[in-house]
Design a protein around this motif. Sequence first.
Motif, short mmCIF file in Angstrom:
data_model
loop_
_atom_site.label_atom_id
_atom_site.label_comp_id
_atom_site.label_asym_id
_atom_site.label_seq_id
_atom_site.Cartn_x
_atom_site.Cartn_y
_atom_site.Cartn_z
N SER A 18 40.87 -14.89 -3.70
CA SER A 18 39.61 -14.96 -4.43
C SER A 18 38.45 -15.27 -3.47
CB SER A 18 39.72 -16.04 -5.52
OG SER A 18 38.47 -16.33 -6.06
N THR A 40 46.15 -17.45 -4.58
CA THR A 40 45.07 -16.86 -5.38
C THR A 40 43.72 -17.30 -4.86
OG1 THR A 40 46.54 -17.02 -7.29
CG2 THR A 40 44.21 -16.59 -7.75
N PRO A 44 39.72 -16.89 -10.44
CA PRO A 44 41.07 -16.52 -9.98
C PRO A 44 41.38 -15.05 -10.22
CG PRO A 44 41.13 -18.37 -11.54
CD PRO A 44 39.75 -17.80 -11.58
#
Lengths: 340, 340, 340
Positions: free
Chosen positions: A310, A306, B315
């Motif tokens: 991100s 993630t 996130p």
Amino acid sequence: MLLSEIAKYLNLELKGEDKEIRGVNTLEAAKKDELSFLANPKYVPHLKTTKAGAVVVSSEFASQVSSALISSNPYFDFARVVQLFARPQGTFRGISELAFIHSTAQIDPTVTVYPFVYIGEGVKIGANTVIFSGSYIGERVEIGEQCTIYPNVSLLCDTKIGNNVIIHAGTVLGSDGFGFAQGQSGLEKFPQIGKVVVEDNVEIGANTTIDRAAIGETKIGAGTKIDNLVQIAHNVQVGENSIIVAQVGISGSTVLGKQVILGGQVGIAGHLHLGDGCRVAAQSGVGKDIPPQTDVGGTPSMPHKTFLRSSLILPKLPELYKKIKKLEEKVKELETKVQE
Amino acid sequence: MLLSEIAKYLNLELKGEDKEIRGVNTLEAAKKDELSFLANPKYVPHLKTTKAGAVVVSSEFASQVSSALISSNPYFDFARVVQLFARPQGTFRGISELAFIHSTAQIDPTVTVYPFVYIGEGVKIGANTVIFSGSYIGERVEIGEQCTIYPNVSLLCDTKIGNNVIIHAGTVLGSDGFGFAQGQSGLEKFPQIGKVVVEDNVEIGANTTIDRAAIGETKIGAGTKIDNLVQIAHNVQVGENSIIVAQVGISGSTVLGKQVILGGQVGIAGHLHLGDGCRVAAQSGVGKDIPPQTDVGGTPSMPHKTFLRSSLILPKLPELYKKIKKLEEKVKELETKVQE
Amino acid sequence: MLLSEIAKYLNLELKGEDKEIRGVNTLEAAKKDELSFLANPKYVPHLKTTKAGAVVVSSEFASQVSSALISSNPYFDFARVVQLFARPQGTFRGISELAFIHSTAQIDPTVTVYPFVYIGEGVKIGANTVIFSGSYIGERVEIGEQCTIYPNVSLLCDTKIGNNVIIHAGTVLGSDGFGFAQGQSGLEKFPQIGKVVVEDNVEIGANTTIDRAAIGETKIGAGTKIDNLVQIAHNVQVGENSIIVAQVGISGSTVLGKQVILGGQVGIAGHLHLGDGCRVAAQSGVGKDIPPQTDVGGTPSMPHKTFLRSSLILPKLPELYKKIKKLEEKVKELETKVQE
């Protein structure tokens, strides 16, 4: 030393001609009488240009060099041969008359104590350990066998060091933890009365600090490797065979499992648990427990995948911001039209 | 020592049976003749499993243990009782003949100077101060009364230390600030001729660095506590009773108010003002002035609540990115349809 | 000293009355017999309130003070005059009998060696160099002329230091790099047999650590300035005239070009190339090569302008999140309406 002798010592197959090897070096810098290695795929192109007399490589690259030692773990095998060419640090031997040694200290006769070392009351030091110049060994400190304590290290009272431990220059173990209680007339020091315990085969870098526990122990598990300028606060427990890269900070009472890897400049909040085999990407900030075998990254830390995804969006934020604005306008327009 | 005696010393109510107390410990590790405490709500469950003979707790938890000392500030009161069981660091007393002391130095006869300490020209040291092994005290340094200077500390020239100051091992005060002027033939050193001034009751951690001012003073206000591996640049002013956690870096000429709290690994740019009572979350990067009594977080720093909310979105950025793309498609579709 | 004499020494024009100057100070703190300077536009308002007897300023501000030395580079010219009023650090002279000096060391007779310095086998030290108390100089270390090695510095074996180099207190050069090979029975140390090479006119701050190369050299180019608590890993190459601010960490084998500037607390991954003239904003995390003359910021680092724009959006993320949600609802509504 003949390349064939090195091959025998490492128990590796030699492909190509035998020759005299007089040193070890990187692919870029090696001369024709030096042995080199290839471990990082980034350096594969160097195989074509290296002048190294021989290279420790995996079998797939063996044909690219005149002489190869075939290894399934070139970095590991090369490390063993480098040892053959290493000169030990420090030539001083014996216990210097220029050191201060308390009469109650128990020091094995094989120990080396450099000049200007202070060894306090009730200290115990095991066989073949070397204490370099300018180090301070406080009351009741115990150091095992085969340890190296580099210059200007400070081991405050009651610190316990196992066997085969290396502590690099300027490092401090057993300094007071950072604990203060808010009283009516300001901050009052919470007395720090615990100790630091370092188990066998630990290596600790230069100018690192590990605080003594407030009460009980701050503990570094066996086989763990800690880099330079790392801060480990009071009552932290680091598990076995963990790797802590430079400038990491771990806050008080946090517990790390075994084989945890913390990248450089990571910060970990206090009173957390990081499970066995966790890996934290460089510069991350960890504020929550991490389950075992989990990779995290970012501040605040999130699952590593993630974090990577991100991170790709971050530079696009200004563009996203504009897109949303545009969408809002268009939707408003549409609403008006549909309303009509 | 009887628990009732401790209760009397702390001026706290004892609930439950009196007993002999031989030490202090955490709830987890305490034995039946040891006193423990509960301050962090995270450890409430430990009250059920602890073997501690007695616990310092707030009144609401008193019924859960066999013997309790009732306190409205358990951490503070426990700190006071820990002091009763603490052993002092260092057993050396007097002024060592193995130290170098300049003939012009004025050292109170009650001072302890360990072996291998260097004390330079014109130094003044007040009553009951202790200087551990390997420390360097430069020209005209003044150290007040009741101070502890741990091993391998370097106090460069003109540093001024108040009373009741503790400086942990390996720390450097008065090193040159990082100042260079761009000349035609490269970087020229801006001579650093100021000093470091540390007021009363300050504690400074291990391997921390505080640079002397370029001109004037770098100042640490009374009662302030600084952790390990902190960097404080030239001409910084830290107000009274502030708390600076490990690995913080404060750039040149920045001014901190009173009771400022900086979390671990925070970075503050130069020439800024942080108002009284500011709090900066760990790892934040501060590039602007902060008004008094303000909590900030993040890099670049923003109001702390905004930082927390923004962090929750990070996130989700990949998901947001997809949503925006989808919205764009749908809006385009709608536009076509509405156009028809 | 007369202001007119200072003007002559600096080769600057004096505007206003001549006067006696007895010291140097900041605009805020200067007295009427002190000289000050204005370089940072932030401090222009202080020109109206300063009590300084004279100010080094650019011509545009000359009329605002009673006496001005007109300079096109006030910071640089003021630095030169500060030198006139600086007192040298350290008054000890000669080679102390309380130092340990190996019989094979070659030390120029003009060198100063403080008490409690350890100088090992085969060390060479050039003219007028000063080694302060508590420093450790390992085997075969070479130090050039006019160097200053402050207290409690550790230079491990084979370190090479050029001329006019300053190393501040507590700094460690030549500690083992952080290299371990994963074997079957755990982490095995990769022996570190290289060295640290520091070229001429380098300044290195306090409690900084620079590791020796695994093999070959870790190198700091001529004229480069490194601040406090910086970590430079094994085999890093730093180009000439670079500036590395406090608490930066550079991972192994990374190569920096000339005139690179790294802001405080920056982290650089290993095996990267940063081109000449790169600038990295404070606290950034660099994971990729950077082309020459490029400014970057953020973690992971991105073009500096993008970083600034992206940073402006970060506090608005919660708002964006809501906007997207609202847009989704509206679009759904529109879709239903248009469908009808």
